[in-house]
Design a protein around this motif. Structure first.
Motif, PDB file in Angstrom:
ATOM      1  N   SER A  55       0.615  -1.289  -0.143  1.00 45.90           N
ATOM      2  CA  SER A  55      -0.033  -0.030   0.052  1.00 45.90           C
ATOM      3  C   SER A  55       1.112   1.240   0.027  1.00 45.90           C
ATOM      4  O   SER A  55       0.489   2.093  -0.706  1.00 45.90           O
ATOM      5  CB  SER A  55      -1.024  -0.020   1.097  1.00 45.90           C
ATOM      6  N   PRO A  56       1.799   1.386   0.698  1.00 43.64           N
ATOM      7  CA  PRO A  56       2.539   2.695   0.918  1.00 43.64           C
ATOM      8  C   PRO A  56       3.417   2.930  -0.489  1.00 43.64           C
ATOM      9  O   PRO A  56       3.688   3.822  -0.912  1.00 43.64           O
ATOM     10  CB  PRO A  56       3.699   2.377   2.076  1.00 43.64           C
ATOM     11  N   LEU A  57       3.631   1.658  -1.183  1.00 44.29           N
ATOM     12  CA  LEU A  57       4.462   2.046  -2.365  1.00 44.29           C
ATOM     13  C   LEU A  57       3.603   2.465  -3.449  1.00 44.29           C
ATOM     14  O   LEU A  57       4.134   3.098  -4.460  1.00 44.29           O
ATOM     15  CB  LEU A  57       4.821   0.382  -3.106  1.00 44.29           C
ATOM     16  N   PHE A  58       2.205   2.531  -3.520  1.00 39.08           N
ATOM     17  CA  PHE A  58       1.224   2.976  -4.406  1.00 39.08           C
ATOM     18  C   PHE A  58       0.899   4.557  -3.999  1.00 39.08           C
ATOM     19  O   PHE A  58       0.113   5.106  -4.851  1.00 39.08           O
ATOM     20  CB  PHE A  58       0.175   2.212  -4.562  1.00 39.08           C
ATOM     21  N   GLN A  59       1.669   5.383  -3.125  1.00 32.56           N
ATOM     22  CA  GLN A  59       1.322   6.497  -2.685  1.00 32.56           C
ATOM     23  C   GLN A  59       2.604   7.606  -3.025  1.00 32.56           C
ATOM     24  O   GLN A  59       3.493   7.585  -2.548  1.00 32.56           O
ATOM     25  CB  GLN A  59       1.050   6.580  -0.969  1.00 32.56           C
ATOM     26  N   PRO A  60       2.145   8.365  -3.980  1.00 34.58           N
ATOM     27  CA  PRO A  60       3.086   9.167  -4.527  1.00 34.58           C
ATOM     28  C   PRO A  60       3.619  10.217  -3.416  1.00 34.58           C
ATOM     29  O   PRO A  60       4.736  10.725  -3.637  1.00 34.58           O
ATOM     30  CB  PRO A  60       2.117  10.010  -5.821  1.00 34.58           C
ATOM     31  N   SER A  61       2.782  10.427  -2.481  1.00 34.76           N
ATOM     32  CA  SER A  61       3.175  11.578  -1.429  1.00 34.76           C
ATOM     33  C   SER A  61       4.222  10.787  -0.407  1.00 34.76           C
ATOM     34  O   SER A  61       4.922  11.718   0.468  1.00 34.76           O
ATOM     35  CB  SER A  61       2.042  11.932  -0.669  1.00 34.76           C
ATOM     36  N   ILE A  62       4.622   9.551  -0.235  1.00 35.78           N
ATOM     37  CA  ILE A  62       5.404   8.948   0.740  1.00 35.78           C
ATOM     38  C   ILE A  62       6.720   8.841  -0.149  1.00 35.78           C
ATOM     39  O   ILE A  62       7.055   8.506  -1.142  1.00 35.78           O
ATOM     40  CB  ILE A  62       4.890   7.646   0.823  1.00 35.78           C
ATOM     41  N   PRO A  63       7.763   9.415   0.986  1.00 39.85           N
ATOM     42  CA  PRO A  63       9.175   9.810   0.321  1.00 39.85           C
ATOM     43  C   PRO A  63       9.792   8.271   0.100  1.00 39.85           C
ATOM     44  O   PRO A  63       9.491   7.390   0.429  1.00 39.85           O
ATOM     45  CB  PRO A  63       9.824  10.389   1.564  1.00 39.85           C
TER      46      PRO A  63
ATOM     47  N   LYS B 280       9.497   4.301   1.592  1.00 42.87           N
ATOM     48  CA  LYS B 280       9.308   3.294   0.423  1.00 42.87           C
ATOM     49  C   LYS B 280      10.463   2.270   0.516  1.00 42.87           C
ATOM     50  O   LYS B 280      10.013   1.070   0.384  1.00 42.87           O
ATOM     51  CB  LYS B 280       8.999   3.668  -0.963  1.00 42.87           C
ATOM     52  N   ALA B 281      11.705   2.636   0.429  1.00 45.20           N
ATOM     53  CA  ALA B 281      12.782   1.627   0.576  1.00 45.20           C
ATOM     54  C   ALA B 281      12.640   0.760   1.799  1.00 45.20           C
ATOM     55  O   ALA B 281      12.809  -0.509   1.766  1.00 45.20           O
ATOM     56  CB  ALA B 281      14.096   2.248   0.647  1.00 45.20           C
ATOM     57  N   PHE B 282      12.290   1.353   2.937  1.00 47.64           N
ATOM     58  CA  PHE B 282      12.008   0.354   4.080  1.00 47.64           C
ATOM     59  C   PHE B 282      11.046  -0.558   3.872  1.00 47.64           C
ATOM     60  O   PHE B 282      11.118  -1.760   4.241  1.00 47.64           O
ATOM     61  CB  PHE B 282      11.404   1.340   5.192  1.00 47.64           C
TER      62      PHE B 282
ATOM     63  N   THR C 199      -1.399 -12.557  -8.387  1.00 49.46           N
ATOM     64  CA  THR C 199      -1.667 -11.069  -8.429  1.00 49.46           C
ATOM     65  C   THR C 199      -0.649  -9.965  -7.501  1.00 49.46           C
ATOM     66  O   THR C 199      -0.442  -9.021  -8.163  1.00 49.46           O
ATOM     67  CB  THR C 199      -3.317 -10.831  -7.685  1.00 49.46           C
ATOM     68  N   VAL C 200      -0.280 -10.474  -6.330  1.00 46.72           N
ATOM     69  CA  VAL C 200       0.422  -9.704  -5.602  1.00 46.72           C
ATOM     70  C   VAL C 200       1.959  -9.793  -6.204  1.00 46.72           C
ATOM     71  O   VAL C 200       2.744  -8.541  -6.189  1.00 46.72           O
ATOM     72  CB  VAL C 200       0.474  -9.998  -4.044  1.00 46.72           C
ATOM     73  N   LEU C 201       2.363 -11.113  -6.866  1.00 41.33           N
ATOM     74  CA  LEU C 201       3.667 -11.057  -7.443  1.00 41.33           C
ATOM     75  C   LEU C 201       3.700  -9.888  -8.403  1.00 41.33           C
ATOM     76  O   LEU C 201       5.059  -9.439  -8.900  1.00 41.33           O
ATOM     77  CB  LEU C 201       4.012 -12.430  -7.874  1.00 41.33           C
ATOM     78  N   ARG C 202       2.639  -9.554  -9.436  1.00 43.39           N
ATOM     79  CA  ARG C 202       2.739  -8.890 -10.345  1.00 43.39           C
ATOM     80  C   ARG C 202       2.975  -7.384 -10.110  1.00 43.39           C
ATOM     81  O   ARG C 202       3.694  -6.753 -10.715  1.00 43.39           O
ATOM     82  CB  ARG C 202       1.470  -8.802 -11.172  1.00 43.39           C
TER      83      ARG C 202
ATOM     84  N   ALA D 220       5.649  -4.528 -11.100  1.00 40.28           N
ATOM     85  CA  ALA D 220       5.531  -3.004 -11.326  1.00 40.28           C
ATOM     86  C   ALA D 220       6.370  -1.862 -10.318  1.00 40.28           C
ATOM     87  O   ALA D 220       6.698  -0.974 -10.736  1.00 40.28           O
ATOM     88  CB  ALA D 220       3.979  -2.807 -11.319  1.00 40.28           C
ATOM     89  N   MET D 221       6.588  -2.625  -9.154  1.00 37.45           N
ATOM     90  CA  MET D 221       7.419  -1.635  -8.127  1.00 37.45           C
ATOM     91  C   MET D 221       8.861  -1.750  -8.233  1.00 37.45           C
ATOM     92  O   MET D 221       9.635  -1.301  -7.407  1.00 37.45           O
ATOM     93  CB  MET D 221       6.924  -1.907  -6.692  1.00 37.45           C
ATOM     94  N   LYS D 222       9.194  -2.548  -9.253  1.00 38.38           N
ATOM     95  CA  LYS D 222      10.718  -2.830  -9.537  1.00 38.38           C
ATOM     96  C   LYS D 222      11.570  -3.622  -8.298  1.00 38.38           C
ATOM     97  O   LYS D 222      12.458  -3.106  -7.924  1.00 38.38           O
ATOM     98  CB  LYS D 222      11.353  -1.535  -9.834  1.00 38.38           C
ATOM     99  N   LEU D 223      10.413  -4.408  -7.701  1.00 38.12           N
ATOM    100  CA  LEU D 223      11.551  -5.287  -6.772  1.00 38.12           C
ATOM    101  C   LEU D 223      12.027  -6.353  -7.542  1.00 38.12           C
ATOM    102  O   LEU D 223      11.422  -7.044  -8.182  1.00 38.12           O
ATOM    103  CB  LEU D 223      10.305  -5.891  -5.681  1.00 38.12           C
TER     104      LEU D 223
END
Length: 204
Positions: A110-118, A122-124, A160-163, A167-170
């Protein structure tokens, strides 16, 4: 039945389950931001939570929350063995997997989809997710699917989650068991059909 969905969202999980179950359904696209259907109807009148997925049964009852919806689907098509029998030890193991995916993986994204989070925040969360994926890589060793040799609704959810990880470049490339698992699930004809219906084939 009607499945209310948004392309690429967690509603892909019950979409896969419906196709694997061979149950008839209508697919209804939702604009999550506007909370509207393509017809202009207010989605909040169907699901006051404003989230997908939502499944309207033939009775008119609406079921929400993905892990519950996929169990409903599995139980409506018990002969497909998409979930072990209710009350069995194996069913509780399935519930364990569904809860792990929803609490530790799904919500972890969820935090990775929020543009406002630094980015440093997100790295954490990415590091935490990688730890969970490493656990899965080990848990899947020697198994085709989460429950062993049998595909279940938990596999559609994990796929679904693995996709989203892609997308989040993990980078999961070092987790060879997990990446092979994802490819195995992606190759299933009904999974391919769900991706195609949602216009997601290129991102599979």
């Amino acid at each position: 039945m009607k499945l209310y969905y948004s392309p690429g969202a967690c509603s892909l999980s019950p979409h896969i389950a419906l196709l694997e179950a061979g149950l008839p359904y209508d697919l209804v696209k939702v604009d999550i931001r506007a909370k509207k259907l393509e017809s202009g109807e207010d989605f909040l009148s169907i699901n006051p939570k404003g989230q997908v997925p939502a499944l309207m049964l033939d009775s008119g009852e609406v079921v929400t929350e993905g892990p519950v919806i996929v169990q409903v689907i599995a139980d409506l098509a018990a002969a497909k063995h998409l979930a072990p029998a209710a009350g069995s030890p194996e069913r509780y193991k399935l519930l364990e997997w569904l809860n792990f995916i929803t609490a530790e993986l799904h919500k972890g994204f969820s935090p990775l989809f929020q543009p406002s989070i630094p980015d440093e925040v997100k790295a954490f969360f990415k590091e935490r997710l990688m730890g969970k994926f490493k656990y899965l890589d080990g848990a899947l060793a020697g198994h085709d699917y989460l429950m062993g040799d049998q595909f279940t609704v938990a596999d559609g959810y994990l796929f679904t989650v693995l996709r989203w990880a892609e997308a989040m470049k993990l980078d999961l490339s070092a987790l060879t068991t997990l990446t092979a698992y994802k490819a195995r699930v992606a190759a299933r004809p009904m999974v391919q059909q769900a991706l195609s219906k949602e216009g997601l084939m290129k991102a599979a």
